[in-house]
Write a protein that holds these residues in place. Structure first.
Motif, PDB file in Angstrom:
ATOM      1  N   SER A   7      40.758 -29.481  45.106  1.00 25.89           N
ATOM      2  CA  SER A   7      40.663 -29.473  43.628  1.00 25.89           C
ATOM      3  C   SER A   7      40.538 -28.036  43.126  1.00 25.89           C
ATOM      4  O   SER A   7      41.192 -27.645  42.145  1.00 25.89           O
ATOM      5  CB  SER A   7      39.440 -30.264  43.153  1.00 25.89           C
ATOM      6  OG  SER A   7      39.521 -31.565  43.635  1.00 25.89           O
ATOM      7  N   LYS A  10      46.098 -37.394  46.713  1.00 25.73           N
ATOM      8  CA  LYS A  10      45.021 -36.576  46.130  1.00 25.73           C
ATOM      9  C   LYS A  10      45.619 -35.492  45.205  1.00 25.73           C
ATOM     10  O   LYS A  10      45.129 -35.271  44.089  1.00 25.73           O
ATOM     11  CB  LYS A  10      44.211 -35.925  47.265  1.00 25.73           C
ATOM     12  CG  LYS A  10      43.071 -35.049  46.814  1.00 25.73           C
ATOM     13  CD  LYS A  10      41.912 -35.874  46.291  1.00 25.73           C
ATOM     14  CE  LYS A  10      40.752 -34.996  45.846  1.00 25.73           C
ATOM     15  NZ  LYS A  10      39.694 -35.787  45.217  1.00 25.73           N
ATOM     16  N   ILE A  58      45.137 -35.162  41.013  1.00 21.87           N
ATOM     17  CA  ILE A  58      44.637 -33.976  40.297  1.00 21.87           C
ATOM     18  C   ILE A  58      45.678 -33.506  39.272  1.00 21.87           C
ATOM     19  O   ILE A  58      45.373 -33.306  38.092  1.00 21.87           O
ATOM     20  CB  ILE A  58      44.305 -32.850  41.315  1.00 21.87           C
ATOM     21  CG1 ILE A  58      43.172 -33.304  42.238  1.00 21.87           C
ATOM     22  CG2 ILE A  58      43.950 -31.544  40.595  1.00 21.87           C
ATOM     23  CD1 ILE A  58      42.998 -32.451  43.478  1.00 21.87           C
ATOM     24  N   GLU A  72      43.254 -25.904  40.933  1.00 20.19           N
ATOM     25  CA  GLU A  72      42.837 -25.333  39.644  1.00 20.19           C
ATOM     26  C   GLU A  72      43.260 -23.860  39.550  1.00 20.19           C
ATOM     27  O   GLU A  72      43.761 -23.412  38.512  1.00 20.19           O
ATOM     28  CB  GLU A  72      41.317 -25.503  39.458  1.00 20.19           C
ATOM     29  CG  GLU A  72      40.751 -24.998  38.134  1.00 20.19           C
ATOM     30  CD  GLU A  72      41.374 -25.645  36.876  1.00 20.19           C
ATOM     31  OE1 GLU A  72      42.114 -26.640  37.000  1.00 20.19           O
ATOM     32  OE2 GLU A  72      41.132 -25.113  35.769  1.00 20.19           O
TER      33      GLU A  72
END
Ligand SMILES: C=CC1=C(C)c2cc3[nH]c(cc4nc(cc5[nH]c(cc1n2)c(C)c5CCC(=O)O)C(CCC(=O)O)=C4C)c(C)c3C=C
Ligand SMILES: [Fe+2]
Length: 338
Positions: A108, A142, A146, A112
């Motif tokens: 994650s 996954k 995100i 980002e």
């Protein structure tokens, strides 16, 4: 003009340290993934958190302590090396990132960082040559979970598998040629195991994997069957090394219960030792980097089993790690998708 692109390499992940606390955290995150333990929610939670993790954590921590180097876990260290070496091969505007599906570098956080840099394109490459829902499928799910929340979604390319990529096969072949192949009576291709029900779910014809022909043939029916692609990778390596079919066995390691893919690596190794094989060379082509499964399970535990059964020497072909041929392969995989 070349699009400003982020390339995200993703491997499984490893604990932050071999301590009981960190191994427990890692196992709990990993095994609570519904693609890994694919049981209904309550059964999964009970099995993982009340049985598997509590019963496994002490021994896992012990073997991670054995695996750990001064710099850390080999899986992560090789990941960082590969990322750096691949970055050196890239033109300006193409940035290579590394993330782990579980623990760190956290996927994650890395995505980002990527979002904040406004790339035109993202290429996601899981570090698993053969597709499995619990490895590749989980990684891609996954990443999608995100990215779907972003306001701006750039072009995204997913690499689902590369079990037959020429450079991948050739790098394993090169690593194997470091050994005198005439010195081995038998060769074992030991892949990470999977519950049989997970490969059964690949098929749309209600016929279980074991009743297809995955040992011998790959076609559009079984192209995403992990068992079939493991056999396909094996055939390609064996052919290039001129190893005849009767001199090798494909097997599956690291099972959690008896309903996993067979034959089991430990059983084959014991049987070979008992049947007079003295020298055995083991390949592990499901792993792109040496890790707990190769360094401890094969090189230590299986080597001891083999000797106990009467064998003399079990050698292991090194994983791809940071081999130049593997970096060439990744470079080609990236550049062909820019
Ligand atoms: C080919 C890639 C992998 C698949 C497919 C896979 C499936 C899978 N694994 C478990 C359970 C465990 N795996 C563990 C370690 C581990 N697994 C892979 C790769 C695949 N797993 C790697 C590279 C590693 C080593 C990581 C490292 O830090 O070196 C472990 C932890 C170790 C232990 O306690 O034995 C478990 C548990 C399941 C249940 C599964 C599919 C259903
Ligand atoms: Fe695993």
């Amino acid at each position: 003009m070349m699009k400003k692109t982020a390339v995200l390499l993703v491997n499984l992940g490893t604990p932050n340290s071999p301590s009981l606390k960190n191994v427990r955290k890692y196992l709990a995150e990993f095994l609570n993934d519904k693609r890994v333990i694919d049981l209904p929610f309550l059964r999964r939670k009970f099995l993982v958190n009340c049985i598997i993790v509590p019963f496994r954590v002490k021994n896992s921590s012990k073997i991670y302590q054995k695996l750990w180097t001064k710099e850390g876990s080999p899986l992560l260290l090789y990941g960082i090396k590969v990322q750096e070496l691949l970055q050196e091969r890239m033109p300006k505007g193409i940035d290579i990132y590394l993330a782990m599906r579980y623990q760190n570098p956290n996927i994650s956080n890395v995505l980002e960082q990527i979002r904040l840099k406004n790339y035109n394109k993202i290429i996601i490459i899981p570090m698993y040559p053969q597709y499995a829902s619990s490895s590749t499928g989980s990684t891609l799910e996954k990443a999608m979970a995100i990215i779907k929340n972003w306001y701006v979604i750039p072009e995204v390319t997913f690499v689902s598998q590369y079990f037959d990529e020429e450079g991948f096969i050739d790098t394993i072949v090169e690593n194997a040629k470091k050994f005198d192949l005439n010195a081995y009576e038998h060769f074992l291709f030991s892949y990470h195991g999977l519950p049989e029900r997970q490969v059964d779910k690949v098929y749309n014809d209600n016929v279980p994997c074991k009743d297809h022909y995955c040992e011998n043939k790959l076609d559009e029916t079984n192209l995403f069957c992990y068992k079939a692609t493991c056999y396909a990778t094996t055939r390609l390596i064996a052919e290039k090394l001129h190893i005849p079919q009767e001199k090798y066995t494909v097997s599956f390691q690291s099972r959690l219960d008896k309903n996993w893919l067979t034959p089991f690596s430990d059983k084959v190794i014991t049987q070979k030792g008992e049947n007079g094989v003295k020298n055995l060379l083991v390949f592990s082509p499901a792993f792109t980097a040496d890790c707990l499964e190769t360094t401890i399970e094969i090189s230590d535990e299986y080597a001891a089993l083999f000797q106990k059964a009467g064998g003399k020497k079990l050698d292991v072909v090194e994983s791809l790690n940071d081999a130049p041929g593997w970096i060439d392969t990744l470079e080609k995989m990236v550049k062909s998708r820019l």
